[in-house]
Design a protein around this motif. Structure first.
Motif, PDB file in Angstrom:
ATOM      1  N   THR A   1       0.840  -1.202   0.000  1.00 61.57           N
ATOM      2  CA  THR A   1       0.000   0.000   0.000  1.00 61.57           C
ATOM      3  C   THR A   1       0.874   1.250   0.000  1.00 61.57           C
ATOM      4  O   THR A   1       0.595   2.221  -0.711  1.00 61.57           O
ATOM      5  CB  THR A   1      -0.928   0.019   1.231  1.00 61.57           C
ATOM      6  OG1 THR A   1      -1.792  -1.117   1.189  1.00 61.57           O
ATOM      7  CG2 THR A   1      -1.771   1.287   1.263  1.00 61.57           C
ATOM      8  N   GLY A   2       1.951   1.226   0.796  1.00 60.24           N
ATOM      9  CA  GLY A   2       2.868   2.358   0.835  1.00 60.24           C
ATOM     10  C   GLY A   2       3.526   2.606  -0.509  1.00 60.24           C
ATOM     11  O   GLY A   2       3.591   3.744  -0.992  1.00 60.24           O
ATOM     12  N   ILE A   3       3.998   1.538  -1.124  1.00 62.00           N
ATOM     13  CA  ILE A   3       4.675   1.661  -2.429  1.00 62.00           C
ATOM     14  C   ILE A   3       3.713   2.188  -3.490  1.00 62.00           C
ATOM     15  O   ILE A   3       4.035   3.112  -4.244  1.00 62.00           O
ATOM     16  CB  ILE A   3       5.263   0.302  -2.863  1.00 62.00           C
ATOM     17  CG1 ILE A   3       6.424  -0.085  -1.938  1.00 62.00           C
ATOM     18  CG2 ILE A   3       5.744   0.353  -4.316  1.00 62.00           C
ATOM     19  CD1 ILE A   3       6.937  -1.493  -2.156  1.00 62.00           C
ATOM     20  N   ASN A   4       2.504   1.616  -3.545  1.00 63.17           N
ATOM     21  CA  ASN A   4       1.535   2.053  -4.543  1.00 63.17           C
ATOM     22  C   ASN A   4       1.044   3.476  -4.275  1.00 63.17           C
ATOM     23  O   ASN A   4       0.687   4.195  -5.225  1.00 63.17           O
ATOM     24  CB  ASN A   4       0.340   1.089  -4.579  1.00 63.17           C
ATOM     25  CG  ASN A   4       0.641  -0.181  -5.360  1.00 63.17           C
ATOM     26  OD1 ASN A   4       0.604  -0.194  -6.580  1.00 63.17           O
ATOM     27  ND2 ASN A   4       0.971  -1.240  -4.643  1.00 63.17           N
TER      28      ASN A   4
ATOM     29  N   PHE B   1       2.466 -19.158  -0.849  1.00 68.32           N
ATOM     30  CA  PHE B   1       2.978 -17.878  -0.363  1.00 68.32           C
ATOM     31  C   PHE B   1       3.196 -16.923  -1.541  1.00 68.32           C
ATOM     32  O   PHE B   1       2.809 -15.750  -1.489  1.00 68.32           O
ATOM     33  CB  PHE B   1       4.298 -18.103   0.386  1.00 68.32           C
ATOM     34  CG  PHE B   1       4.731 -16.956   1.253  1.00 68.32           C
ATOM     35  CD1 PHE B   1       4.359 -16.888   2.584  1.00 68.32           C
ATOM     36  CD2 PHE B   1       5.523 -15.939   0.743  1.00 68.32           C
ATOM     37  CE1 PHE B   1       4.757 -15.840   3.394  1.00 68.32           C
ATOM     38  CE2 PHE B   1       5.928 -14.883   1.530  1.00 68.32           C
ATOM     39  CZ  PHE B   1       5.550 -14.829   2.862  1.00 68.32           C
ATOM     40  N   ILE B   2       3.785 -17.421  -2.611  1.00 68.62           N
ATOM     41  CA  ILE B   2       4.062 -16.604  -3.801  1.00 68.62           C
ATOM     42  C   ILE B   2       2.759 -16.198  -4.492  1.00 68.62           C
ATOM     43  O   ILE B   2       2.588 -15.051  -4.922  1.00 68.62           O
ATOM     44  CB  ILE B   2       4.974 -17.365  -4.784  1.00 68.62           C
ATOM     45  CG1 ILE B   2       6.355 -17.595  -4.155  1.00 68.62           C
ATOM     46  CG2 ILE B   2       5.106 -16.610  -6.103  1.00 68.62           C
ATOM     47  CD1 ILE B   2       7.272 -18.474  -4.974  1.00 68.62           C
ATOM     48  N   LEU B   3       1.812 -17.137  -4.573  1.00 66.50           N
ATOM     49  CA  LEU B   3       0.528 -16.872  -5.226  1.00 66.50           C
ATOM     50  C   LEU B   3      -0.257 -15.797  -4.475  1.00 66.50           C
ATOM     51  O   LEU B   3      -0.831 -14.881  -5.090  1.00 66.50           O
ATOM     52  CB  LEU B   3      -0.296 -18.164  -5.302  1.00 66.50           C
ATOM     53  CG  LEU B   3      -1.498 -18.172  -6.251  1.00 66.50           C
ATOM     54  CD1 LEU B   3      -1.046 -17.948  -7.688  1.00 66.50           C
ATOM     55  CD2 LEU B   3      -2.258 -19.476  -6.117  1.00 66.50           C
TER      56      LEU B   3
ATOM     57  N   LEU C   1      -1.996  -9.967  -3.785  1.00 66.37           N
ATOM     58  CA  LEU C   1      -1.871  -8.697  -3.074  1.00 66.37           C
ATOM     59  C   LEU C   1      -1.398  -7.585  -4.004  1.00 66.37           C
ATOM     60  O   LEU C   1      -1.876  -6.445  -3.931  1.00 66.37           O
ATOM     61  CB  LEU C   1      -0.888  -8.834  -1.905  1.00 66.37           C
ATOM     62  CG  LEU C   1      -1.417  -9.433  -0.597  1.00 66.37           C
ATOM     63  CD1 LEU C   1      -0.276  -9.625   0.382  1.00 66.37           C
ATOM     64  CD2 LEU C   1      -2.482  -8.542   0.005  1.00 66.37           C
ATOM     65  N   MET C   2      -0.456  -7.916  -4.850  1.00 59.70           N
ATOM     66  CA  MET C   2       0.103  -6.918  -5.764  1.00 59.70           C
ATOM     67  C   MET C   2      -0.932  -6.422  -6.773  1.00 59.70           C
ATOM     68  O   MET C   2      -0.855  -5.287  -7.251  1.00 59.70           O
ATOM     69  CB  MET C   2       1.307  -7.513  -6.507  1.00 59.70           C
ATOM     70  CG  MET C   2       2.506  -7.763  -5.619  1.00 59.70           C
ATOM     71  SD  MET C   2       3.892  -8.505  -6.523  1.00 59.70           S
ATOM     72  CE  MET C   2       5.065  -8.776  -5.189  1.00 59.70           C
ATOM     73  N   ILE C   3      -1.915  -7.259  -7.077  1.00 59.14           N
ATOM     74  CA  ILE C   3      -2.968  -6.876  -8.014  1.00 59.14           C
ATOM     75  C   ILE C   3      -4.022  -6.009  -7.321  1.00 59.14           C
ATOM     76  O   ILE C   3      -4.486  -4.994  -7.865  1.00 59.14           O
ATOM     77  CB  ILE C   3      -3.639  -8.122  -8.628  1.00 59.14           C
ATOM     78  CG1 ILE C   3      -2.629  -8.899  -9.479  1.00 59.14           C
ATOM     79  CG2 ILE C   3      -4.858  -7.739  -9.460  1.00 59.14           C
ATOM     80  CD1 ILE C   3      -3.129 -10.258  -9.943  1.00 59.14           C
ATOM     81  N   ALA C   4      -4.416  -6.398  -6.103  1.00 59.36           N
ATOM     82  CA  ALA C   4      -5.509  -5.716  -5.405  1.00 59.36           C
ATOM     83  C   ALA C   4      -5.095  -4.403  -4.747  1.00 59.36           C
ATOM     84  O   ALA C   4      -5.912  -3.474  -4.657  1.00 59.36           O
ATOM     85  CB  ALA C   4      -6.101  -6.654  -4.344  1.00 59.36           C
ATOM     86  N   THR C   5      -3.841  -4.313  -4.288  1.00 62.32           N
ATOM     87  CA  THR C   5      -3.411  -3.127  -3.541  1.00 62.32           C
ATOM     88  C   THR C   5      -3.522  -1.821  -4.329  1.00 62.32           C
ATOM     89  O   THR C   5      -4.013  -0.825  -3.788  1.00 62.32           O
ATOM     90  CB  THR C   5      -1.973  -3.312  -3.020  1.00 62.32           C
ATOM     91  OG1 THR C   5      -1.908  -4.507  -2.231  1.00 62.32           O
ATOM     92  CG2 THR C   5      -1.559  -2.129  -2.157  1.00 62.32           C
TER      93      THR C   5
END
Length: 344
Positions: free
Chosen positions: A66-69, A196-198, A203-207
């Motif tokens: 969230t911080g990065i995005n 864990f990777i999946l 998360l990377m898609i939804a954030t």
């Protein structure tokens, strides 16, 4: 009239996007944590080390993403509010656990085990606040390498050193060996790593969707990204810590629950430092508004009080320890102050 209808429609769609993306983030983070448990069981890492580092890192990944995005969307205050607000809410979770596990006395059962991780969490957050207070001076002496602030490098380095200290301190505490029957019910290490990777990919898609909708919500409500980040977004990204800690409490592992929360606060400050790498306009901490001193100090106060409650006997007030009651009051009062600040 058409403008009003369009505004309402847009507002409804934004809230819908926020709720859906938030639900996906919580689901993915929970899968992240459960697969972290599999990795821990298969590699036989110590319970406290898992709570402070692996589990905390897994459940805190939403905050970091969230911080990065947020900074990629040029919303540094939303990022800062997320990190500081999450740290404060994590300590409020201890009060919630105290009510749920009223017979276990969560703030007492772990005794001195988490004095180190809790103290390191306080130090890291205080270090961030020190650099935030020193912003005018640090800006005048160009306190950065390229676009990354030296303060962020110092914070990240101290986090790594903290990991070393916890690992060294906890090296003798290895989890009990699981029986053959118990091992059969646990997925393989390969499955745990894949899951864990999946979950991380999800998360990377939804954030980014949640970040964009949060920024729009702050505009629609007029509360600003600082307040929305410190409360709404911070609570959403901290829900995995809450659910994971409750699960740890149910299996009589309060040390893992406390380790998860103290470790998450450490990781939040580490995530704040890493976010600087993605904020190419200059020092990330230099771009954070001074008003976040209140949100940051709220986290420090609550973490310090949790440490005191961890080593001291307080009078019990009905179903809660006295320090849990005080933590609840401080958290709610601090949130109200942040609300007032957003309206000024």
């Amino acid at each position: 009239m058409e403008l009003i209808i369009q505004t309402i429609t847009t507002g409804n769609f934004v809230w819908f996007t926020f709720v859906i993306s938030a639900a996906v983030i919580v689901f993915a983070a929970m899968k992240l944590a459960s697969n972290g448990d599999v990795i821990a069981a298969r590699t036989k890492i110590s319970g406290m080390f898992v709570g402070v580092l692996l589990l905390a890192g897994a459940t805190s990944l939403p905050e970091m993403l969230t911080g990065i995005n947020s900074v990629l969307a040029d919303e540094p205050n939303l990022a800062a509010g997320n990190f500081f607000g999450s740290s404060a809410f994590n300590m409020f979770i201890l009060a919630i656990l105290d009510v749920i596990g009223k017979d276990q006395r969560i703030l007492r059962s772990s005794a001195l085990k988490h004095t180190l991780s809790g103290s390191l969490a306080v130090f890291l957050c205080t270090l961030v606040l020190f650099f935030l207070c020193a912003n005018p001076l640090l800006a005048s002496i160009h306190f950065q390498i390229g676009w990354v602030g030296i303060d962020s490098i110092i914070i990240a380095a101290f986090y790594v050193f903290s990991v070393y200290l916890i690992n060294k301190n906890d090296s003798s505490e290895i989890t009990a060996d699981l029986t053959e029957e118990e091992l059969k019910s646990i997925p393989s290490l390969k499955a745990g790593i894949f899951g864990f990777i999946l979950a991380s990919a999800l998360l990377m898609i939804a954030t980014p969707l949640m970040v964009r909708s949060s920024a729009t919500i702050s505009d629609i409500t007029g509360l600003g990204t600082s307040f929305i980040g410190s409360t709404l977004v911070a609570i959403i990204t901290s829900l995995p810590e809450l659910v994971t800690s409750i699960a740890a409490l149910k299996i009589s592992a309060p040390e893992m629950a406390m380790g998860n929360l103290f470790g998450s606060n450490m990781f939040n400050m580490f995530g704040l430092a890493l976010t600087d790498m993605f904020y190419t306009k200059g020092r990330f901490i230099g771009a954070i508004d001074q008003s976040f001193l209140i949100a940051g100090m709220l986290g420090v106060l609550l973490t310090s009080l949790a440490l005191v409650g961890n080593v001291t006997s307080f009078r019990r007030f009905r179903h809660m320890e006295s320090d849990s009651v005080i933590m609840t009051i401080i958290y709610l009062a601090g949130t109200y102050l942040l609300y007032i600040q957003s309206r000024v």
